[in-house]
Design a protein around this motif. Sequence first.
Motif, PDB file in Angstrom:
ATOM      1  N   ALA A  17      -2.470 -44.939  -6.841  1.00  0.00           N
ATOM      2  CA  ALA A  17      -1.713 -44.510  -6.081  1.00  0.00           C
ATOM      3  C   ALA A  17      -3.951 -44.968  -4.310  1.00  0.00           C
ATOM      4  O   ALA A  17      -3.810 -44.750  -5.107  1.00  0.00           O
ATOM      5  CB  ALA A  17      -1.313 -43.023  -5.662  1.00  0.00           C
ATOM      6  N   SER A  43      -0.726 -35.743  -3.078  1.00  0.00           N
ATOM      7  CA  SER A  43      -0.376 -36.229  -4.443  1.00  0.00           C
ATOM      8  C   SER A  43       1.342 -35.639  -4.686  1.00  0.00           C
ATOM      9  O   SER A  43       1.959 -35.287  -3.877  1.00  0.00           O
ATOM     10  CB  SER A  43      -0.796 -34.956  -5.199  1.00  0.00           C
ATOM     11  OG  SER A  43      -0.671 -34.708  -6.338  1.00  0.00           O
ATOM     12  N   ARG A 112      -7.966 -43.243  -5.393  1.00  0.00           N
ATOM     13  CA  ARG A 112      -7.138 -42.754  -6.468  1.00  0.00           C
ATOM     14  C   ARG A 112      -8.570 -42.080  -6.956  1.00  0.00           C
ATOM     15  O   ARG A 112      -9.554 -42.580  -7.182  1.00  0.00           O
ATOM     16  CB  ARG A 112      -6.528 -43.520  -7.488  1.00  0.00           C
ATOM     17  CG  ARG A 112      -5.632 -44.448  -7.450  1.00  0.00           C
ATOM     18  CD  ARG A 112      -5.426 -45.750  -7.923  1.00  0.00           C
ATOM     19  NE  ARG A 112      -5.027 -44.152  -9.900  1.00  0.00           N
ATOM     20  CZ  ARG A 112      -5.629 -44.943 -10.140  1.00  0.00           C
ATOM     21  NH1 ARG A 112      -5.579 -45.933 -10.867  1.00  0.00           N
ATOM     22  NH2 ARG A 112      -5.466 -44.035 -12.120  1.00  0.00           N
ATOM     23  N   ASP A 118      -1.613 -38.883  -9.874  1.00  0.00           N
ATOM     24  CA  ASP A 118      -1.329 -39.664  -8.653  1.00  0.00           C
ATOM     25  C   ASP A 118      -2.144 -39.556  -7.141  1.00  0.00           C
ATOM     26  O   ASP A 118      -1.318 -39.366  -5.906  1.00  0.00           O
ATOM     27  CB  ASP A 118       0.289 -38.845  -8.240  1.00  0.00           C
ATOM     28  CG  ASP A 118       0.956 -37.659  -8.667  1.00  0.00           C
ATOM     29  OD1 ASP A 118      -0.317 -36.957  -7.955  1.00  0.00           O
ATOM     30  OD2 ASP A 118       1.578 -37.043  -9.118  1.00  0.00           O
ATOM     31  N   ARG A 202       7.207 -41.618  -1.929  1.00  0.00           N
ATOM     32  CA  ARG A 202       5.722 -42.321  -2.782  1.00  0.00           C
ATOM     33  C   ARG A 202       5.392 -43.218  -2.543  1.00  0.00           C
ATOM     34  O   ARG A 202       4.229 -43.914  -2.560  1.00  0.00           O
ATOM     35  CB  ARG A 202       6.022 -41.998  -4.553  1.00  0.00           C
ATOM     36  CG  ARG A 202       6.359 -40.544  -4.621  1.00  0.00           C
ATOM     37  CD  ARG A 202       6.292 -40.486  -6.039  1.00  0.00           C
ATOM     38  NE  ARG A 202       6.785 -41.546  -7.825  1.00  0.00           N
ATOM     39  CZ  ARG A 202       8.406 -41.226  -7.426  1.00  0.00           C
ATOM     40  NH1 ARG A 202       8.304 -40.359  -7.444  1.00  0.00           N
ATOM     41  NH2 ARG A 202       8.620 -42.100  -8.444  1.00  0.00           N
ATOM     42  N   THR A 514       2.128 -42.493 -11.967  1.00  0.00           N
ATOM     43  CA  THR A 514       3.555 -41.886 -11.605  1.00  0.00           C
ATOM     44  C   THR A 514       3.847 -43.591 -11.003  1.00  0.00           C
ATOM     45  O   THR A 514       3.885 -43.121  -9.798  1.00  0.00           O
ATOM     46  CB  THR A 514       2.970 -40.547 -10.375  1.00  0.00           C
ATOM     47  OG1 THR A 514       2.101 -40.107 -11.498  1.00  0.00           O
ATOM     48  CG2 THR A 514       4.202 -40.080  -9.915  1.00  0.00           C
TER      49      THR A 514
END
Length: 625
Positions: A17, A43, A112, A118, A202, A514
């Motif tokens: 992410a 997050s 990240r 995440d 997301r 995630t």
Amino acid sequence: MGQQSMLPRRGFLTLGAAATTAALLPGRAFAASPTDVKLHGLSAFGDLKYKPDFTHFDYVNVDAPQGGTFNFLPRNWGSNQTPLTFNTLNSFVPKGDSPQRMEMCFDSLMVRAFDEPDAVYGLIADSVTISDDRNGFTFSLRPQARFHDGTPLTAEDAAFTFKLLKDKGHPDYSLPLTHLNDAIAIDAHTLKLAFSGKQTTRTILNVVAFPILSKAFYTANPFDSSQMNPPLGSSAYKVGRWSAGGWIEYERVADYWGNDLPVNRGQNNFQRIRVEFYQDRNVAFEAFKKGEILYKEEFVSRVWATGYDFPAFIAGKVVKREFPAETMPSMQATAVNQRREQFRDPRVRQAIGLCFDFEWTRRNFFYGSYERSQSCFEQSDFRAEGVPSPQELALLEPLRGQIPAEAFGEAVTQDVSNGSGRDRHLLGKAAKLLTDAGWKRSGNFVVNDKGGRLSAEFLVDDEVFEQVYSPWVENMKAVGIDASIRLVDAAQYQLRQNSFDYDLISVAARLPATPTRDDLETFFHSRTATLSGTRNLPGTSSPAIDALVDAAGAAKDRESLTIAMRALDRVLRARRDWIPSWFLANHRSAYWDMFGFPGRKPDFDFPVEALWWVDKDKAARIGKA
């Protein structure tokens, strides 16, 4: 055995992410994050570990010395990258073979944190603001951001990038941008990304980690696989010397604009990173023994068990060490290509799986070091166990009649053989499944009602897989399948994989801790079944699977995500689109004893090239100073 193929690193290469700035409200999901407030990080679920005033990530050594060369064989790759060769320096397009680690040359809006499942924090962007309808994201870009030629990196470059990747990018980039309506440069340092509302909450965590490209460079140069002109980047490294298909060096940028940012401190310590390309593992190992390669992960059990008897290892100059694997869902499996009619019946796919004697293979090829994989989400909480929970059944029941009945019982597991290499019971079961599917024995082979043989060919790009799969092929022949193995070179392998021109093909991959809907779509969704360059290698095309992917993508908390992923796992295992193979619990690392590294490995990635450094005293002791 088997190296890791991955989705693009969210930061920018491995699956994960990305990020920005002011902490999220405690315990609240990303969908409930405050709007119209500048955020320093994002997050998916819950709190950010690092506060707005953090100075560095906990898993780095901020005092690590810089310098030296790190010559290694990367363990993973994404997009159109390959570990065997390269014929383009454009890592962002569907076609061509590009070198691993080109991502090190490009910064992203956010990066990240490797010790959070995440979370993302600001790099080019120092903050992000979410609109009231949660479909718009406005980024404030750092005015000091620069490309390697000294020109400013602006919102116009970022807007150009997202539009270009959506229109012409590799599916790893274009798919998450499907529902991007517009990318707008409001001014030189303000970027707005506007989504349609059909994206999942997301999706933005993937998108903010994409590389930002130079509009000037890709206006003057073609954005295609013919590009061998080193691209203009903005990150800690730039392309140095290279030899097409052989090796490439990335040189550290002395005046890198982001060197002192909290997300970068203690990282990118090597002056030069060199990636070597070998099409023969034995040749690569010989190079390592001579010190031409300084770090490698060992994916061949025989070599790990018996090959480390060379002089440098005996003298203590080379170290073998196991590091714990990441707590991320992993899969190593063989895809059975359902785009070909003979594999559309799940009984045929099950019969092929029954011919693989893992227990014999583990003893004779793996020296007992691998465990049998059962799931596409191995080594994670997403692996289904036992019978479905009531919450899982709530997702599965509406799909009854569209999914195999086995999905409602105990999670499907692979049959355990007697380890003989030719288990008559399992082969008999496979033969009956073929008969039930309409294949009749005729001489040495089974045929359909038109007399056509059931043929199945493994496509491989390494001789080691010829050895491992040969007993599997022999068992398939024993039940009447006209089975074979085809070894091809790297370029042909990549081309045939991208065009889905194979019967059976294997992959090793990791998903993020995630996963987003975008991550899952590239492996399992109907929309990727015919899209070149995706990892939907079996050609899975099922409205029921799509519904479960959508449910996982829409999860508002980790509990809901886990339930949806376990339900998806049950159905995938019952469908037998993939034949799970094996996995390792650790990284088997071998390296010349000249490096320092942080005492604590982060849980969600293992970027040795970013976190390690040259220890001059150690290097001097082994003659590598």
